[in-house]
Design an enzyme around this catalytic site. Sequence first.
Site, PDB file in Angstrom:
ATOM      1  CB  THR A 131      -0.916  -0.015   1.240  1.00 29.50           C
ATOM      2  OG1 THR A 131      -1.620  -1.262   1.259  1.00 29.50           O
ATOM      3  CG2 THR A 131      -1.926   1.122   1.214  1.00 29.50           C
ATOM      4  N   PRO A 133       0.555   5.905  -0.362  1.00 24.70           N
ATOM      5  CG  PRO A 133       1.845   7.691   0.424  1.00 24.70           C
ATOM      6  CD  PRO A 133       1.958   6.327  -0.186  1.00 24.70           C
ATOM      7  N   GLY A 136      -4.207   1.830  -2.931  1.00 26.93           N
ATOM      8  CA  GLY A 136      -4.641   0.817  -1.962  1.00 26.93           C
ATOM      9  C   GLY A 136      -5.117  -0.410  -2.707  1.00 26.93           C
ATOM     10  CG  ASP A 253      -4.067 -17.634  -5.076  1.00 22.79           C
ATOM     11  OD1 ASP A 253      -4.854 -16.672  -5.003  1.00 22.79           O
ATOM     12  OD2 ASP A 253      -3.640 -18.092  -6.159  1.00 22.79           O
ATOM     13  NE  ARG A 275     -21.214 -22.094  23.891  1.00 22.62           N
ATOM     14  CZ  ARG A 275     -20.506 -22.656  22.915  1.00 22.62           C
ATOM     15  NH1 ARG A 275     -21.086 -23.080  21.833  1.00 22.62           N
ATOM     16  NH2 ARG A 275     -19.216 -22.784  23.027  1.00 22.62           N
ATOM     17  N   GLY A 355     -25.320  -6.513  25.453  1.00 28.21           N
ATOM     18  CA  GLY A 355     -25.694  -5.184  25.938  1.00 28.21           C
ATOM     19  C   GLY A 355     -24.545  -4.435  26.582  1.00 28.21           C
ATOM     20  CD  GLU A 379      -2.544 -10.100   2.783  1.00 27.92           C
ATOM     21  OE1 GLU A 379      -1.703  -9.181   2.899  1.00 27.92           O
ATOM     22  OE2 GLU A 379      -2.403 -11.060   2.017  1.00 27.92           O
ATOM     23  N   GLY A 380      -6.828  -7.277   0.778  1.00 26.46           N
ATOM     24  CA  GLY A 380      -7.944  -7.146  -0.160  1.00 26.46           C
ATOM     25  C   GLY A 380      -9.252  -6.971   0.587  1.00 26.46           C
TER      26      GLY A 380
HETATM   27  C1  LIG Z   1      -4.225  -1.821  10.326  1.00 26.11           C
HETATM   28  C2  LIG Z   1      -3.850  -1.967   8.886  1.00 26.11           C
HETATM   29  C3  LIG Z   1      -2.814  -2.805   8.531  1.00 26.11           C
HETATM   30  C4  LIG Z   1      -2.426  -2.914   7.185  1.00 26.11           C
HETATM   31  N1  LIG Z   1      -1.358  -3.696   6.870  1.00 26.11           N
HETATM   32  C5  LIG Z   1      -0.890  -3.679   5.597  1.00 26.11           C
HETATM   33  C6  LIG Z   1       0.336  -4.344   5.263  1.00 26.11           C
HETATM   34  O1  LIG Z   1       0.954  -5.026   6.093  1.00 26.11           O
HETATM   35  N2  LIG Z   1       0.809  -4.196   4.006  1.00 26.11           N
HETATM   36  C7  LIG Z   1       0.160  -3.464   3.052  1.00 26.11           C
HETATM   37  O2  LIG Z   1       0.650  -3.365   1.936  1.00 26.11           O
HETATM   38  N3  LIG Z   1      -1.010  -2.840   3.327  1.00 26.11           N
HETATM   39  C8  LIG Z   1      -1.541  -2.932   4.574  1.00 26.11           C
HETATM   40  N4  LIG Z   1      -2.705  -2.276   4.876  1.00 26.11           N
HETATM   41  C9  LIG Z   1      -3.398  -1.529   3.835  1.00 26.11           C
HETATM   42  C10 LIG Z   1      -4.648  -2.278   3.328  1.00 26.11           C
HETATM   43  O3  LIG Z   1      -4.274  -3.396   2.598  1.00 26.11           O
HETATM   44  C11 LIG Z   1      -5.443  -1.241   2.520  1.00 26.11           C
HETATM   45  O4  LIG Z   1      -6.031  -0.363   3.445  1.00 26.11           O
HETATM   46  C12 LIG Z   1      -6.503  -1.898   1.674  1.00 26.11           C
HETATM   47  O5  LIG Z   1      -5.912  -2.577   0.611  1.00 26.11           O
HETATM   48  C13 LIG Z   1      -7.486  -0.874   1.096  1.00 26.11           C
HETATM   49  O6  LIG Z   1      -6.821   0.174   0.480  1.00 26.11           O
HETATM   50  P1  LIG Z   1      -7.194   1.693   0.817  1.00 26.11           P
HETATM   51  O7  LIG Z   1      -7.196   1.820   2.300  1.00 26.11           O
HETATM   52  O8  LIG Z   1      -6.305   2.574   0.029  1.00 26.11           O
HETATM   53  O9  LIG Z   1      -8.680   1.854   0.352  1.00 26.11           O
HETATM   54  P2  LIG Z   1      -9.210   2.120  -1.159  1.00 26.11           P
HETATM   55  O10 LIG Z   1      -8.579   1.180  -2.115  1.00 26.11           O
HETATM   56  O11 LIG Z   1      -9.109   3.577  -1.442  1.00 26.11           O
HETATM   57  O12 LIG Z   1     -10.729   1.713  -0.989  1.00 26.11           O
HETATM   58  C14 LIG Z   1     -11.673   2.490  -0.258  1.00 26.11           C
HETATM   59  C15 LIG Z   1     -13.008   1.774  -0.321  1.00 26.11           C
HETATM   60  O13 LIG Z   1     -13.427   1.640  -1.699  1.00 26.11           O
HETATM   61  C16 LIG Z   1     -13.659   0.259  -2.009  1.00 26.11           C
HETATM   62  N5  LIG Z   1     -13.236  -0.010  -3.389  1.00 26.11           N
HETATM   63  C17 LIG Z   1     -12.029   0.231  -3.942  1.00 26.11           C
HETATM   64  N6  LIG Z   1     -12.002  -0.168  -5.228  1.00 26.11           N
HETATM   65  C18 LIG Z   1     -13.231  -0.692  -5.494  1.00 26.11           C
HETATM   66  C19 LIG Z   1     -13.831  -1.301  -6.641  1.00 26.11           C
HETATM   67  N7  LIG Z   1     -13.157  -1.442  -7.785  1.00 26.11           N
HETATM   68  N8  LIG Z   1     -15.123  -1.714  -6.541  1.00 26.11           N
HETATM   69  C20 LIG Z   1     -15.810  -1.570  -5.391  1.00 26.11           C
HETATM   70  N9  LIG Z   1     -15.290  -1.010  -4.260  1.00 26.11           N
HETATM   71  C21 LIG Z   1     -14.016  -0.585  -4.315  1.00 26.11           C
HETATM   72  C22 LIG Z   1     -12.821  -0.500  -1.018  1.00 26.11           C
HETATM   73  O14 LIG Z   1     -13.313  -1.827  -0.826  1.00 26.11           O
HETATM   74  C23 LIG Z   1     -12.958   0.349   0.233  1.00 26.11           C
HETATM   75  O15 LIG Z   1     -14.153   0.043   0.886  1.00 26.11           O
HETATM   76  C24 LIG Z   1      -3.139  -2.185   6.186  1.00 26.11           C
HETATM   77  C25 LIG Z   1      -4.200  -1.356   6.549  1.00 26.11           C
HETATM   78  C26 LIG Z   1      -4.563  -1.237   7.865  1.00 26.11           C
HETATM   79  C27 LIG Z   1      -5.699  -0.319   8.232  1.00 26.11           C
END
Ligand SMILES: Cc1cc2nc3c(=O)[nH]c(=O)nc-3n(C[C@H](O)[C@H](O)[C@H](O)COP(=O)(O)OP(=O)(O)OC[C@H]3O[C@@H](n4cnc5c(N)ncnc54)[C@H](O)[C@@H]3O)c2cc1C
Length: 402
Positions: A131, A133, A136, A253, A275, A355, A379-380
Amino acid sequence: MKFRPLIGNAHQVAMNMLRPISRKYDEQEHAYPKELDMLAAMIDGLNESGQSQGAGASGVRATKEESSGTGGTRNGTNLASVLSIMEMCWGDVGLLLSMPRQGLGNSAIASVANDEQAERFKGVWAGMAITEPEVGSDSASIRTTAVKDGDEYVINGEKIYVTAGDRCDAVVVWATLDRSLGRAAIKSFVVPKDTPGLTVERLEHKLGIRSSDTAAIRFEDCRVPAENLLGSPDVDTAPGSGQGFAGAMATFDNTRPLVAAMAVGCARASLDLTRELLGQAGVEIDYDAPTYTQGAAAARFLQLESDWEGAYLLTLESAWMADNREPNSTQASMAKAKAGRVGSDVTLGCVELCGSVGYSEHDLLEKWARDSKILDIFEGTQQIQQLIIARRILGLSSTELK
Ligand SMILES: Cc1cc2nc3c(=O)[nH]c(=O)nc-3n(C[C@H](O)[C@H](O)[C@H](O)COP(=O)(O)OP(=O)(O)OC[C@H]3O[C@@H](n4cnc5c(N)ncnc54)[C@H](O)[C@@H]3O)c2cc1C
């Protein structure tokens, strides 16, 4: 049957070593859970002696028997890993994610490294840095670059939200060899943390898994040996090939069933305590009677538990398929989607059922509701898993269904 001792041991560890320190490290965010050092050493010992059966989250390296497909139908190390992770996350998800040498980067190394790399990176604690800035879910758009210079690659870019990014020894970094060549040019590199130019910039404050450190890392002219590239260095841009990126994606996978297992374990913890609390409140749950003959609380509990069972079975199936060298991309995403959603539904459902007791910090129900949310994101995300499943079922490519 053969995994009963493994499950029993992992459950004991979760109950006696993780649960007692669970609240402490939730409150002391960013403090290092030093108690884990001893536990990690025990897991190392089991791995060394070949008795681990896949305990821990470090991922699974196919044995020669598994790779050649000559092992017949078997319950192997993938299944063992998900079963032990479920138990450990019954104890605490954040602490499992903080276990030395058991990072998600280790799973990537285990699934794609060649024999020389597997040996060289043995014992290394590796985080996973995909990931950025600006990037994602759409991981094919990453901007971090890796430029070949002699027998080294020079890496530049910024990664955020790296789990264990501060505590780990190395990060598996996704970078592009040439942005103009698209997905095929995306490769992963093992970058040791002491590489000059690598800076951990900050740690995040989070809703849940607060015992797990989450770091932003900057790479400025970071040089790594060319042999640290995982998989093939070739960029195959032939139409429809996408081999390089497909190879990188294939690590999911292996890791998605592990994250599904985390959600299943955390949700199980909530169900077990609920439970017990319902029992203390005089609510009887009858597994042999139809739900409509029972009280609303019992019926709701049974509904949550049956949803949990669906996630549990899908998770086992996806790991079992990997053990038997069956393509499991669809099932890995199904398990992740189902378990991620069920994890949140069940843990919040348990807070609701109990509650004020569920909402209070006296017990751990409120914490599990916070911890489980991330398992439906990293992880997606839920939406991305559904997209992958739809593409596979409909036979559409990523450009045809976005
Ligand atoms: C605590 C924590 C630990 C993490 N650890 C790691 C790590 O170890 N390594 C790493 O690389 N990353 C890590 N991540 C990052 C994580 O994998 C990303 O947050 C995640 O992939 C989503 O990316 P984003 O936050 O940029 O959201 P975005 O991609 O901007 O998505 C925002 C929203 O839009 C939805 N969305 C995006 N594209 C589509 C589409 N085509 N169709 C429908 N909906 C869509 C998403 O499902 C989400 O609900 C971590 C994040 C957190 C919060």
